[in-house]
Design an enzyme around this catalytic site. Structure first.
Site, PDB file in Angstrom:
ATOM      1  CE  LYS A  73     -13.421  -3.557   2.289  1.00 29.34           C
ATOM      2  NZ  LYS A  73     -12.502  -3.303   2.953  1.00 29.34           N
TER       3      LYS A  73
ATOM      4  CE  LYS B 245      -4.447  -1.642   1.860  1.00 21.80           C
ATOM      5  NZ  LYS B 245      -5.392  -1.637   2.602  1.00 21.80           N
TER       6      LYS B 245
ATOM      7  CE  LYS C  21      -6.436  -7.873  -0.104  1.00 18.02           C
ATOM      8  NZ  LYS C  21      -7.308  -7.748   1.242  1.00 18.02           N
TER       9      LYS C  21
HETATM   10  N1  AQP Z   1      -9.751 -10.917  -1.993  1.00 19.27           N
HETATM   11  C1  AQP Z   1      -9.966 -11.551  -0.874  1.00 19.27           C
HETATM   12  N2  AQP Z   1     -10.288 -12.837  -0.759  1.00 19.27           N
HETATM   13  C2  AQP Z   1     -10.246 -13.424   0.631  1.00 19.27           C
HETATM   14  N3  AQP Z   1     -10.536 -12.584   1.745  1.00 19.27           N
HETATM   15  C3  AQP Z   1     -10.357 -11.235   1.689  1.00 19.27           C
HETATM   16  N4  AQP Z   1     -10.640 -10.183   2.456  1.00 19.27           N
HETATM   17  C4  AQP Z   1     -10.143  -9.118   1.955  1.00 19.27           C
HETATM   18  N5  AQP Z   1     -10.252  -9.332   0.569  1.00 19.27           N
HETATM   19  C5  AQP Z   1     -10.044 -10.670   0.227  1.00 19.27           C
HETATM   20  C6  AQP Z   1     -10.910 -10.381   3.941  1.00 19.27           C
HETATM   21  O1  AQP Z   1     -11.969  -9.640   4.341  1.00 19.27           O
HETATM   22  C7  AQP Z   1     -11.593  -9.096   5.521  1.00 19.27           C
HETATM   23  C8  AQP Z   1     -11.791  -7.719   5.838  1.00 19.27           C
HETATM   24  O2  AQP Z   1     -10.844  -7.031   4.899  1.00 19.27           O
HETATM   25  P1  AQP Z   1     -10.544  -5.670   5.338  1.00 19.27           P
HETATM   26  O3  AQP Z   1     -11.801  -4.768   4.748  1.00 19.27           O
HETATM   27  O4  AQP Z   1     -10.482  -5.421   6.852  1.00 19.27           O
HETATM   28  O5  AQP Z   1      -9.180  -5.390   4.574  1.00 19.27           O
HETATM   29  P2  AQP Z   1      -8.500  -5.799   3.373  1.00 19.27           P
HETATM   30  O6  AQP Z   1      -8.113  -7.085   3.652  1.00 19.27           O
HETATM   31  O7  AQP Z   1      -7.453  -4.631   3.222  1.00 19.27           O
HETATM   32  O8  AQP Z   1      -9.703  -5.670   2.316  1.00 19.27           O
HETATM   33  P3  AQP Z   1      -9.675  -5.071   1.129  1.00 19.27           P
HETATM   34  O9  AQP Z   1     -11.191  -5.368   0.250  1.00 19.27           O
HETATM   35  O10 AQP Z   1      -8.491  -5.410   0.153  1.00 19.27           O
HETATM   36  O11 AQP Z   1      -9.876  -3.448   1.390  1.00 19.27           O
HETATM   37  P4  AQP Z   1      -8.684  -2.356   0.851  1.00 19.27           P
HETATM   38  O12 AQP Z   1      -8.956  -2.301  -0.700  1.00 19.27           O
HETATM   39  O13 AQP Z   1      -9.456  -0.969   1.622  1.00 19.27           O
HETATM   40  O14 AQP Z   1      -7.493  -2.483   1.384  1.00 19.27           O
HETATM   41  C9  AQP Z   1     -10.266  -9.732   5.979  1.00 19.27           C
HETATM   42  O15 AQP Z   1     -10.575 -10.828   6.872  1.00 19.27           O
HETATM   43  C10 AQP Z   1      -9.734  -9.941   4.685  1.00 19.27           C
HETATM   44  O16 AQP Z   1      -8.678 -11.102   4.871  1.00 19.27           O
END
Ligand code: AQP
Length: 337
Positions: free
Chosen positions: A201, A116, A198
């Site tokens: 969002k 990031k 991965k």
């Molecule tokens: N692609 C994924 N596959 C499986 N699990 C996922 N998680 C997120 N993306 C995937 C799981 O969702 C939970 C919450 O995640 P988060 O919102 O706290 O943060 P993150 O992992 O950083 O999710 P994003 O969607 O990638 O958000 P941004 O884009 O804001 O960084 C966690 O249990 C995560 O493992």
């Protein structure tokens, strides 16, 4: 609300964007299933979202929508605690204390920070660097036994365990050392535009993810554009065929079947037929959640009442761990007059 004989599950999710099927299959769907067996504490982690820039009005709107989406997905506020992180001050307070028990070298090794921060340009926020310590505080405050996370959060969970072990060894047992829970399926749903990355969002490419809110036409059109490869075989092989493997994984999650069963469904089918079927299957899985979400999101006073009452309960639990931690460190405690 809680049963003393059951273990405590803790997990969080950021309202940093609208939830994707990565969030759903990797986290939320497991959370729903775990509610029957455990005392569950689920946190909408808004403090974490400001480690990258957020637009204030959008963050406020999304917070309410994300809460409605969690409840629509099956998180039951009667059985599980579900609250907003910024409503419980102990998260920020314990984070500061734990910062003083965490090493720079540990945080510098975190792959999410490297990834990031490389996208943030020159002015990288300290909060982004410190994100794993706030996550450790989130988990340790509730004396959690088990933390369900996707594969991407394994390293952060390991750090939370290390901090707990270190603190307990320096003083005396204070924090429960949590175990990870990694769902068998959906642990890592990949981007539709780049299956080596991965699904996130906050990806700038809207075709890289499927939102839980996307309607059937949008879902099918995004799957049609999903990156695959140049041969025509539908089989699971992450190294040679990451795009097809990701679609098989998504299909198996949406139908709650094994990868082997998913492969069998597409024996002799073309990529076009396969992608359409994956899109339809995901749309069908999301449809009942979407209609419940549409109903709930209009019930502002109901959502607000969940925010209020659950923040109060969470604050009471968190205050016990915070006070114990401060006492161990040596902070002077006020005596009741
Ligand atoms: N692609 C994924 N596959 C499986 N699990 C996922 N998680 C997120 N993306 C995937 C799981 O969702 C939970 C919450 O995640 P988060 O919102 O706290 O943060 P993150 O992992 O950083 O999710 P994003 O969607 O990638 O958000 P941004 O884009 O804001 O960084 C966690 O249990 C995560 O493992």
């Amino acid at each position: 609300m809680f049963d003393k004989d059951k273990k405590i599950i803790y997990s969080g999710i950021q309202p940093s964007g609208e939830f994707t099927i990565g969030n759903y299959f990797g986290a939320i769907k497991n959370w729903v299933a775990l509610q029957h067996e455990y005392n569950c504490i689920y946190n909408l982690a808004d403090l974490h979202t400001i480690t990258v820039p957020q637009e204030p009005a959008a963050l406020r709107r999304r917070t309410v929508e994300c809460m409605a989406m969690l409840i629509a997905s099956g998180i039951n506020p009667e059985n599980s605690l579900i609250f907003l992180q910024s409503h419980v001050a102990a998260h920020s307070q314990l984070c500061w204390l734990l910062n003083c028990f965490t090493y720079m070298g540990e945080l510098s090794r975190m792959t999410q920070f490297k990834d990031k921060s490389s996208r943030q340009g020159a002015n990288i926020r300290v909060g982004l660097y410190d994100y794993p310590v706030l996550m450790a505080a989130d988990i340790l405050l509730y004396q959690s036994d088990i933390v369900p996370v996707g594969d991407d959060q394994r390293q952060h969970l390991e750090l939370a365990r290390d901090i707990a072990i270190r603190f307990n060894a320096q003083y005396s047992p204070t924090f429960k050392v949590p175990e990870g829970y990694f769902g068998e399926k959906g642990a890592r749903i990949m981007s539709l535009a780049d299956p080596n990355k991965k699904m996130s969002k906050s990806d700038e490419n809207k075709n890289a993810f499927i939102l839980m809110k996307d309607n059937k036409d949008v879902i099918i059109s995004k799957f049609k554009k999903a990156v695959t490869d140049c041969d025509s075989e539908i089989r699971y092989d992450i190294k040679q065929k990451p795009g097809i493997s990701n679609l098989l994984e998504i299909y198996s999650c949406s139908r709650s079947i094994s990868i082997k069963e998913a492969e069998a469904d597409f024996c002799g089918k073309s990529y076009a037929q396969f992608k359409l079927a994956v899109g339809e299957s995901v749309a069908d899985a999301l449809a009942p959640i979407q209609s419940e979400f549409e109903r709930l999101v209009k019930e502002k006073s109901y959502i607000n009442s969940i925010f209020c009452s659950h923040a109060q309960t969470a604050s009471n639990i968190a205050a016990r761990t915070l006070s114990k931690t401060m006492r161990k460190i040596g902070f002077y405690q006020l005596e009741k007059q």
